[in-house]
Design a protein around this motif. Structure first.
Motif, short mmCIF file in Angstrom:
data_model
loop_
_atom_site.label_atom_id
_atom_site.label_comp_id
_atom_site.label_asym_id
_atom_site.label_seq_id
_atom_site.Cartn_x
_atom_site.Cartn_y
_atom_site.Cartn_z
N GLN A 84 0.83 -1.21 0.00
CA GLN A 84 0.00 0.00 0.00
C GLN A 84 0.86 1.26 0.00
N LEU A 85 1.96 1.20 0.73
CA LEU A 85 2.86 2.36 0.77
C LEU A 85 3.45 2.61 -0.62
N GLY A 86 3.84 1.55 -1.29
CA GLY A 86 4.38 1.68 -2.65
C GLY A 86 3.36 2.30 -3.59
N GLN A 87 2.11 1.82 -3.50
CA GLN A 87 1.05 2.39 -4.36
C GLN A 87 0.87 3.88 -4.06
N GLN A 88 0.94 4.22 -2.77
CA GLN A 88 0.76 5.63 -2.41
C GLN A 88 1.88 6.49 -2.98
N LEU A 89 3.11 5.99 -2.92
CA LEU A 89 4.23 6.76 -3.47
C LEU A 89 4.04 6.98 -4.96
N GLN A 90 3.61 5.92 -5.66
CA GLN A 90 3.40 6.05 -7.10
C GLN A 90 2.28 7.06 -7.41
N GLN A 91 1.24 7.02 -6.57
CA GLN A 91 0.14 7.97 -6.73
C GLN A 91 0.63 9.40 -6.50
N GLU A 92 1.48 9.58 -5.49
CA GLU A 92 2.01 10.92 -5.21
C GLU A 92 2.81 11.45 -6.39
N LEU A 93 3.61 10.59 -7.00
CA LEU A 93 4.39 11.02 -8.17
C LEU A 93 3.48 11.56 -9.26
N ILE A 94 2.39 10.84 -9.49
CA ILE A 94 1.44 11.28 -10.53
C ILE A 94 0.84 12.63 -10.15
N GLU A 95 0.48 12.76 -8.86
CA GLU A 95 -0.08 14.04 -8.40
C GLU A 95 0.91 15.19 -8.58
N PHE A 96 2.19 14.87 -8.46
CA PHE A 96 3.20 15.91 -8.63
C PHE A 96 3.57 16.13 -10.10
N GLY A 97 2.88 15.45 -10.97
CA GLY A 97 3.05 15.68 -12.40
C GLY A 97 4.25 14.97 -13.02
N ILE A 98 4.80 13.97 -12.31
CA ILE A 98 5.92 13.20 -12.87
C ILE A 98 5.32 12.14 -13.78
N LYS A 99 5.66 12.23 -15.07
CA LYS A 99 4.97 11.37 -16.04
C LYS A 99 5.70 10.06 -16.31
N SER A 100 7.03 10.01 -16.06
CA SER A 100 7.72 8.76 -16.41
C SER A 100 7.24 7.62 -15.52
N PRO A 101 7.23 6.41 -16.08
CA PRO A 101 6.76 5.27 -15.30
C PRO A 101 7.66 5.02 -14.10
N VAL B 181 13.96 18.39 -9.56
CA VAL B 181 13.60 19.78 -9.30
C VAL B 181 12.08 19.95 -9.30
N GLN B 182 11.45 19.27 -10.25
CA GLN B 182 9.98 19.35 -10.35
C GLN B 182 9.32 18.83 -9.06
N LEU B 183 9.76 17.67 -8.62
CA LEU B 183 9.16 17.07 -7.42
C LEU B 183 9.54 17.84 -6.17
#
Ligand SMILES: [Zn+2]
Length: 401
Positions: free
Chosen positions: A103-120, A184-186
């Motif tokens: 669940q923590l891993g999924q949350q981190l991935q979700q946060e990346l998307i929220e921060f606009g990081i597009k790379s997989p 820098v973006q994140l």
């Protein structure tokens, strides 16, 4: 509100430092600690700093007299909620539990998307860490291996001492981004523009390390083997030291050595990170360099020793964080903090442990006065700081090769 994180361009010329700014506006009034380690799960809804409504499953670490809250989420993030921000707080019969790795891993991935990081991104899980990497699996695994070895070395080093250090309660988290642009973006969104000028940092507030692939060059493909990464890293030991420095902060704040949001003297927390930061990339079995001279810091400290020094410099370092936060003198103050830490661990370890234990007892969100800082130090090392300062500066090891 000031942000709470450590970052430093360790050897950069324009060293800038922002360190724990206690949230005195919220908790200036008496604070009621609910329990030493509260166990009840709460669900709290509030407007965050960006006025976004959030519902967080958490435990309540502190309640201010005005109703303000200090929350700890199941991912280990700390939240301060003023009465004005608070919308709803519900208690439950359930026990607070840190998030499991998946669940923590999924949350981190979700946060990346929220921060606009597009790379997989990929999740790399090790014994103590959940790493979210856009820098490829191999690099994430290399970072995980480095962190685990540091973690073990840290605990091994303090094992015989009476500090009651423990395994981290929360899985330790890190974002490893593929290049500086993503970093820098994140960093800008996660912790503000100041964080983005570093090579990586540990956020006390979110309990996360944010860093990027230091072996990446423009348009380079992700590394395919550990050997390839190690070869590249040998060329940038200073950058590696930055990562280890920040990882030491994270371990120290999650092992019971320091408490997040307590008023830890910055010379102490930085000295600790610099004591461990000497990279040991070759060792697979353990971290053999713990306790070795940090040559880069030593060179800087020797320069200081040659200069005329005010006899009160030790006082000023111990009683307040101001020199470490002042960009004009911070680099020198860092070298002095490393040297003092190194000297005390090598020559006064029992007293140093006593001092650490005093600091372990500090409450969250309570700032100490300069007198309290000096008092704590004197209690462990004796009242005569001038004598200590003299012995410290005259230690023959500073001059030997
Ligand atoms: Zn630091």
């Amino acid at each position: 509100m000031r942000r709470h994180f450590y970052y430093e361009l360790i050897r950069g010329r324009s060293l800038r430092v922002i360190v724990v700014a206690l949230i005195s506006w919220l908790f200036a009034a008496d604070v009621r600690a609910d329990e030493a380690t509260p166990s009840a799960l709460h669900r709290v809804t509030f407007a965050d700093d960006r006025s976004v409504t959030r519902t967080v499953d958490c435990r309540i670490l502190l309640t201010a007299q005005d109703g303000g809250l200090l929350l700890e989420g199941r991912d280990g993030k700390l939240w301060t909620v003023s009465p004005k921000q608070l919308e709803k707080s519900e208690s439950s019969d359930e026990t607070f539990q840190p998030l499991p790795a998946d669940q923590l891993g999924q949350q981190l991935q979700q946060e990346l998307i929220e921060f606009g990081i597009k790379s997989p991104s990929e999740i790399i899980q090790t014994k103590h860490y959940v790493i979210c990497s856009t820098a490829g699996r191999k690099y994430g695994e290399w970072v995980g291996g480095l962190f685990e070895r540091l973690h073990d070395a840290f605990h091994l080093f303090w094992k015989e001492d009476d500090l009651n250090l423990h395994e981290p309660e929360f899985l330790l988290t890190a974002f490893v981004l593929k290049d500086q642009t993503e970093f820098v973006q994140l960093a800008t969104q996660h912790d503000g523009a100041d964080a983005a000028v570093s090579k990586g940092y540990f956020s006390i507030e979110t309990n996360r390390i944010v860093m990027f692939d230091l072996s990446a060059t423009q348009n380079s493909a992700p590394a395919k083997s550990f050997e390839e990464i190690r070869q590249k890293m040998r060329k940038s030991p200073f950058n590696v030291a930055t990562v280890i420095h920040e990882a030491t902060h994270q371990i120290a704040f999650n092992s019971g050595m320091h408490t997040r949001f307590a008023d830890n003297p910055v010379w102490l927390t930085e000295g600790m990170a610099m004591f461990f930061e000497v990279p040991d990339l070759e060792s697979h079995s353990g971290w053999k360099t713990v306790g070795k001279m940090n040559q880069t810091r030593l060179v800087r400290f020797r320069e200081l020793l040659k200069q005329q020094r005010e006899p009160t410099s030790l006082h000023s370092l111990i009683q307040s964080d101001s020199r470490l936060k002042d960009a004009a003198v911070a680099e020198a103050a860092y070298a002095e903090s490393w040297a003092l830490t190194y000297y005390l661990i090598k020559n006064r370890k029992v007293d140093y442990i006593t001092y650490l234990k005093t600091l372990q007892g500090k409450s969250r969100l309570k700032a100490d006065t300069p007198e309290e800082r000096l008092g704590d130090f004197s209690k462990a090392f004796g009242a005569n700081l001038d004598d200590l300062g003299r012995d410290f500066k005259r230690w023959p090891a500073w001059r030997s090769k």
